[in-house]
Design an enzyme around this catalytic site. Sequence first.
Site, PDB file in Angstrom:
ATOM      1  CG  ASP A 159      -1.896  -1.146   1.215  1.00 48.07           C
ATOM      2  OD1 ASP A 159      -1.745  -2.051   0.382  1.00 48.07           O
ATOM      3  OD2 ASP A 159      -2.795  -1.146   2.064  1.00 48.07           O
ATOM      4  CD  GLU A 389      -0.813  -5.643   8.787  1.00 43.82           C
ATOM      5  OE1 GLU A 389      -1.064  -5.059   9.858  1.00 43.82           O
ATOM      6  OE2 GLU A 389      -1.231  -5.252   7.681  1.00 43.82           O
TER       7      GLU A 389
HETATM    8  C1  GLC Z   1      -2.762  -4.115   3.927  1.00 45.26           C
HETATM    9  C2  GLC Z   1      -1.659  -4.701   3.055  1.00 45.26           C
HETATM   10  C3  GLC Z   1      -2.274  -5.569   1.962  1.00 45.26           C
HETATM   11  C4  GLC Z   1      -3.161  -6.623   2.586  1.00 45.26           C
HETATM   12  C5  GLC Z   1      -4.190  -6.012   3.536  1.00 45.26           C
HETATM   13  C6  GLC Z   1      -4.934  -7.059   4.350  1.00 45.26           C
HETATM   14  O1  GLC Z   1      -3.613  -3.278   3.209  1.00 45.26           O
HETATM   15  O2  GLC Z   1      -0.873  -3.707   2.516  1.00 45.26           O
HETATM   16  O3  GLC Z   1      -1.280  -6.172   1.203  1.00 45.26           O
HETATM   17  O4  GLC Z   1      -3.786  -7.384   1.621  1.00 45.26           O
HETATM   18  O5  GLC Z   1      -3.549  -5.155   4.447  1.00 45.26           O
HETATM   19  O6  GLC Z   1      -4.024  -7.851   5.058  1.00 45.26           O
END
Ligand code: GLC
Length: 424
Positions: A159, A389
Amino acid sequence: MADLDQEAAAILRANDRGGYTVPTAGLYPYQWNWDSAFAALGFAEFDLDRAWRELETLAEGAWANGMWPNILYRVDDPDYFPGPTVWHAGEAIPSSGVSQPPVAATVARALYERDPALGKARLAALFPKLLAWRDWFHRDREDGAGAILVTHPWESGRDNSPDWDAAMANVQVADIGPYQRRDTGHVDQAMRPTKEDYDRYLTLVAWGREAAWETGRITAEGPFAVADPTMTFILMRSHGDLAALAKTLGENEAAARLEADLDRAIAAARSLWSDDLQAYAARDERTGAFADGITSAALLAWYAGLRDPDHEEALLATLHALFDAAPLALPSFDPRHPKFDAKRDWRGPVWAIVNWMVACGLHEAGHEAEATRLRRDTRRLIEGAGFYEYFDSRDGSGAGGPDFTWTAAIWLAWASPSKEEEWN
Ligand code: GLC
């Protein structure tokens, strides 16, 4: 099963919402695209039927044009922003209006090969949608060289990577009105994208909404289009996996078409090489400029199956430079660059999913020592901090959301000591 294996399986079960899995409760309460693909990889370790189900529910959200969106909003959860009413997108299921890297095709192959008898009918049902998705990328998201453009940073899955900074700076904030973020209520603001990022994310959503999510037009005319190594490499790998699956299913025309496209995919991947960085890099379609820092996406070239004698050694040297700069690999962004930020999602931290993909590629290319280093570091990070995460590459602390589906999945499928034999 060892304790951490049990814990990882329990996280997948706890994040299961009945056929699909949320990335983590609270912060991400919906079904995300590549998260589900990784979840399936984890479920396959103890419940192959459930693993297939994850891909099947994800495929239910596919659009008529072939695209699989990055978020499926099966419920409306006020605790997440932006929700379905901001996007105004989706067909069978309300969704976002952008996609995400197509890891699902590669995972479908892995599930099928685990148990062909169980998987054959399920694969046959899923295959046309996987193929249509791949065709959509080629029709609506290619640049002139065949590299894959992302039209929103969220589409890349990375992102707030510095890869998007220059292109995002050219996006004029418009049409967004007042809004209330929810992510910063779940985790520390220092681990999340900034307000300036968010204003632009929402500007891009508004643009797409006004273009009625005509994805080809958004690529051609929208305010943001960047050729992305993540998409290009992951799609390139999925080519090979889809071709293998097509043969299994007797889909000979599709297999031939996929194989014929491979040469173009190789040339496209090569077009992302930056001599300045000695790495593959994102390139802004509107200005032609390459990103100015090395991201972990560059190292997905091996995962793509790319074997480029002109750049192989240089890329390996770049990987080693990142190893040397980060006590725990693989940092998502070059720690030597001034923009490196150890705790902010894609601007520095280590992501287990990327480690797995990069290591798969290294392993297949015969770079065993490097693949082993990534596996060892991933294991250490999870053992030390838990199933976060992502992780700080300097001190190993966990960051972002806890009890994370894809971190648990990667543990089960790869990083756990119980997988030692398979990976050595
Ligand atoms: C964030 C990450 C993305 C992922 C999402 C859900 O937005 O950047 O890659 O899919 O979280 O985990």
